[in-house]
Design a protein around this motif. Structure first.
Motif, PDB file in Angstrom:
ATOM      1  N   LEU A   1      -4.172  -2.853 -13.804  1.00 62.65           N
ATOM      2  CA  LEU A   1      -4.621  -3.906 -12.885  1.00 62.65           C
ATOM      3  C   LEU A   1      -4.419  -5.286 -13.498  1.00 62.65           C
ATOM      4  O   LEU A   1      -4.085  -6.248 -12.792  1.00 62.65           O
ATOM      5  N   LEU A   2      -4.609  -5.386 -14.822  1.00 61.75           N
ATOM      6  CA  LEU A   2      -4.524  -6.675 -15.503  1.00 61.75           C
ATOM      7  C   LEU A   2      -3.125  -6.979 -16.033  1.00 61.75           C
ATOM      8  O   LEU A   2      -2.924  -7.951 -16.756  1.00 61.75           O
ATOM      9  N   ASP A   3      -2.161  -6.152 -15.669  1.00 60.07           N
ATOM     10  CA  ASP A   3      -0.776  -6.346 -16.087  1.00 60.07           C
ATOM     11  C   ASP A   3      -0.614  -6.273 -17.609  1.00 60.07           C
ATOM     12  O   ASP A   3       0.263  -6.899 -18.185  1.00 60.07           O
ATOM     13  N   LEU A   4      -1.471  -5.484 -18.254  1.00 54.96           N
ATOM     14  CA  LEU A   4      -1.353  -5.244 -19.689  1.00 54.96           C
ATOM     15  C   LEU A   4      -0.574  -3.965 -19.965  1.00 54.96           C
ATOM     16  O   LEU A   4      -0.176  -3.702 -21.107  1.00 54.96           O
ATOM     17  N   LEU A   5      -0.375  -3.180 -18.929  1.00 53.13           N
ATOM     18  CA  LEU A   5       0.332  -1.911 -19.023  1.00 53.13           C
ATOM     19  C   LEU A   5       1.060  -1.709 -17.709  1.00 53.13           C
ATOM     20  O   LEU A   5       0.512  -1.992 -16.634  1.00 53.13           O
ATOM     21  N   HIS A   6       2.313  -1.256 -17.794  1.00 54.61           N
ATOM     22  CA  HIS A   6       3.100  -1.051 -16.579  1.00 54.61           C
ATOM     23  C   HIS A   6       2.905   0.365 -16.055  1.00 54.61           C
ATOM     24  O   HIS A   6       2.991   1.335 -16.806  1.00 54.61           O
TER      25      HIS A   6
ATOM     26  N   SER B   1       4.847   4.006 -11.354  1.00 50.73           N
ATOM     27  CA  SER B   1       5.175   3.755  -9.953  1.00 50.73           C
ATOM     28  C   SER B   1       3.967   3.140  -9.270  1.00 50.73           C
ATOM     29  O   SER B   1       2.856   3.162  -9.794  1.00 50.73           O
ATOM     30  N   GLY B   2       4.208   2.571  -8.098  1.00 53.55           N
ATOM     31  CA  GLY B   2       3.113   2.040  -7.302  1.00 53.55           C
ATOM     32  C   GLY B   2       2.900   0.550  -7.464  1.00 53.55           C
ATOM     33  O   GLY B   2       3.557  -0.119  -8.277  1.00 53.55           O
ATOM     34  N   THR B   3       1.951   0.037  -6.696  1.00 51.91           N
ATOM     35  CA  THR B   3       1.656  -1.397  -6.698  1.00 51.91           C
ATOM     36  C   THR B   3       0.155  -1.632  -6.686  1.00 51.91           C
ATOM     37  O   THR B   3      -0.624  -0.820  -6.189  1.00 51.91           O
ATOM     38  N   THR B   4      -0.244  -2.762  -7.242  1.00 51.54           N
ATOM     39  CA  THR B   4      -1.615  -3.259  -7.118  1.00 51.54           C
ATOM     40  C   THR B   4      -1.531  -4.675  -6.564  1.00 51.54           C
ATOM     41  O   THR B   4      -0.786  -5.509  -7.090  1.00 51.54           O
ATOM     42  N   THR B   5      -2.287  -4.927  -5.517  1.00 58.63           N
ATOM     43  CA  THR B   5      -2.239  -6.217  -4.833  1.00 58.63           C
ATOM     44  C   THR B   5      -3.635  -6.816  -4.766  1.00 58.63           C
ATOM     45  O   THR B   5      -4.591  -6.137  -4.385  1.00 58.63           O
ATOM     46  N   ILE B   6      -3.736  -8.089  -5.155  1.00 62.55           N
ATOM     47  CA  ILE B   6      -4.964  -8.855  -5.019  1.00 62.55           C
ATOM     48  C   ILE B   6      -4.784  -9.801  -3.841  1.00 62.55           C
ATOM     49  O   ILE B   6      -3.794 -10.544  -3.777  1.00 62.55           O
ATOM     50  N   HIS B   7      -5.715  -9.767  -2.907  1.00 61.85           N
ATOM     51  CA  HIS B   7      -5.570 -10.616  -1.732  1.00 61.85           C
ATOM     52  C   HIS B   7      -6.936 -10.981  -1.189  1.00 61.85           C
ATOM     53  O   HIS B   7      -7.923 -10.274  -1.410  1.00 61.85           O
ATOM     54  N   GLY B   8      -6.989 -12.117  -0.506  1.00 63.59           N
ATOM     55  CA  GLY B   8      -8.266 -12.537   0.054  1.00 63.59           C
ATOM     56  C   GLY B   8      -8.305 -14.014   0.339  1.00 63.59           C
ATOM     57  O   GLY B   8      -7.273 -14.701   0.362  1.00 63.59           O
ATOM     58  N   ILE B   9      -9.517 -14.505   0.532  1.00 66.65           N
ATOM     59  CA  ILE B   9      -9.740 -15.911   0.858  1.00 66.65           C
ATOM     60  C   ILE B   9     -10.481 -16.565  -0.302  1.00 66.65           C
ATOM     61  O   ILE B   9     -11.525 -16.083  -0.741  1.00 66.65           O
TER      62      ILE B   9
ATOM     63  N   VAL C   1      -4.676 -15.930   0.013  1.00 65.94           N
ATOM     64  CA  VAL C   1      -3.729 -15.635  -1.058  1.00 65.94           C
ATOM     65  C   VAL C   1      -3.449 -14.140  -1.088  1.00 65.94           C
ATOM     66  O   VAL C   1      -4.257 -13.323  -0.653  1.00 65.94           O
ATOM     67  N   SER C   2      -2.271 -13.795  -1.605  1.00 65.52           N
ATOM     68  CA  SER C   2      -1.903 -12.398  -1.804  1.00 65.52           C
ATOM     69  C   SER C   2      -0.954 -12.331  -2.983  1.00 65.52           C
ATOM     70  O   SER C   2       0.060 -13.032  -3.010  1.00 65.52           O
ATOM     71  N   PHE C   3      -1.294 -11.500  -3.976  1.00 61.78           N
ATOM     72  CA  PHE C   3      -0.496 -11.406  -5.191  1.00 61.78           C
ATOM     73  C   PHE C   3      -0.207  -9.951  -5.529  1.00 61.78           C
ATOM     74  O   PHE C   3      -1.117  -9.121  -5.555  1.00 61.78           O
ATOM     75  N   ASP C   4       1.041  -9.655  -5.798  1.00 64.91           N
ATOM     76  CA  ASP C   4       1.410  -8.396  -6.442  1.00 64.91           C
ATOM     77  C   ASP C   4       1.242  -8.641  -7.941  1.00 64.91           C
ATOM     78  O   ASP C   4       1.945  -9.464  -8.520  1.00 64.91           O
ATOM     79  N   THR C   5       0.312  -7.948  -8.577  1.00 66.61           N
ATOM     80  CA  THR C   5      -0.047  -8.287  -9.954  1.00 66.61           C
ATOM     81  C   THR C   5       1.088  -8.076 -10.937  1.00 66.61           C
ATOM     82  O   THR C   5       1.078  -8.654 -12.027  1.00 66.61           O
TER      83      THR C   5
END
Length: 245
Positions: free
Chosen positions: A48-53, A56-64, A71-75
């Motif tokens: 989740l913190l982009d310290l390890l790849h 497969s798959g994605t984690t997305t942070i999004h909200g107001i 905002v919406s970010f692919d971590t």
């Protein structure tokens, strides 16, 4: 902030350590992530913190955001989400040759927090620090493990994150500090609406603060519990009791 995890897998050699099809965390929730050692909790946090790849798959942070912007970010593809995120996983997050004051000043500088604002924010943690962290002219590495834990948690919260991730925050803390930690997280959530994810072996404090609990074992989500204290405590305790024998 909302967090969406989709089709995340991770293997170390022949061992599968994570396999999560879909997991949604909603803005303002306090998530208790539960599981035995080796369940995959810390691996998930590191992805989740982009310290390890992930494999497969994605984690997305999004909200107001508090200013009303969406905002919406692919971590894995963006760095911008990090300004809204705070985390403390272990002592590797600390710069232990600094004093706590120097460490907090460094974090403030990275996050463009001026000295006056830093002083104001540190006052909010005075009860938690209990006079054992600041003003002692001691390097972080020479503090007790409990006070190192406090430094790391405070550092994670200095930028007023909208997403806060803490791995075993109650570790090394004495009973008074554990209670202070519990109230600190509850109040922060109420005042800011931040999303908080806590991994902990301390079932009692985790049950007290979480609005939702997720049981992770062998890298998979076994069950997701909405807040119902009686049902939650009974089912979780029965699960760990059954696995102990």
């Amino acid at each position: 902030m909302n967090l969406t995890i989709e089709n995340i897998t991770k293997r170390f050699g022949d061992k599968e350590v994570l396999n999560i099809n879909r997991y949604d965390i909603h803005s303002g929730e306090i998530i208790g992530l539960l599981g035995n050692n080796g369940a995959g909790k810390t691996t998930l946090f590191r992805i989740l913190l982009d310290l390890l790849h992930a494999d497969s798959g994605t984690t997305t942070i999004h909200g107001i955001l508090p200013d009303g912007s969406h905002v919406s970010f692919d971590t894995a593809r963006s760095e911008d989400w990090k300004r809204y995120t705070g985390a403390f996983i272990d002592s590797g997050f600390l710069i232990d040759f600094l004093t706590p004051e120097e460490y907090f000043s460094f974090i403030a500088k990275v996050n463009n927090i001026d000295s006056q604002t830093l002083s104001q924010r540190l006052k909010l943690f005075e009860g938690f620090m209990n006079g054992e962290v600041l003003g002692r002219n001691v390097l972080i590495r020479n503090l007790s493990m409990g006070n190192q834990q406090k430094v790391g948690i405070i550092g994670a919260m200095l930028n007023n994150p909208q997403l806060l991730i803490l791995d075993e925050p109650f570790n090394f803390l004495d009973p008074s500090s554990q209670l202070a930690m519990k109230y600190l997280l509850e109040n922060y959530n109420k005042e800011t609406g931040a999303t908080i994810i806590v991994s902990s072996h301390n079932l009692t404090h985790t049950f007290d603060i979480c609005t939702r609990a997720t049981l992770l074992e062998h890298g998979r989500i076994l069950k997701d519990y909405q807040k119902d204290y009686a049902t939650l405590t009974t089912e979780i305790e029965e699960y760990f009791k059954w696995n102990a024998f």
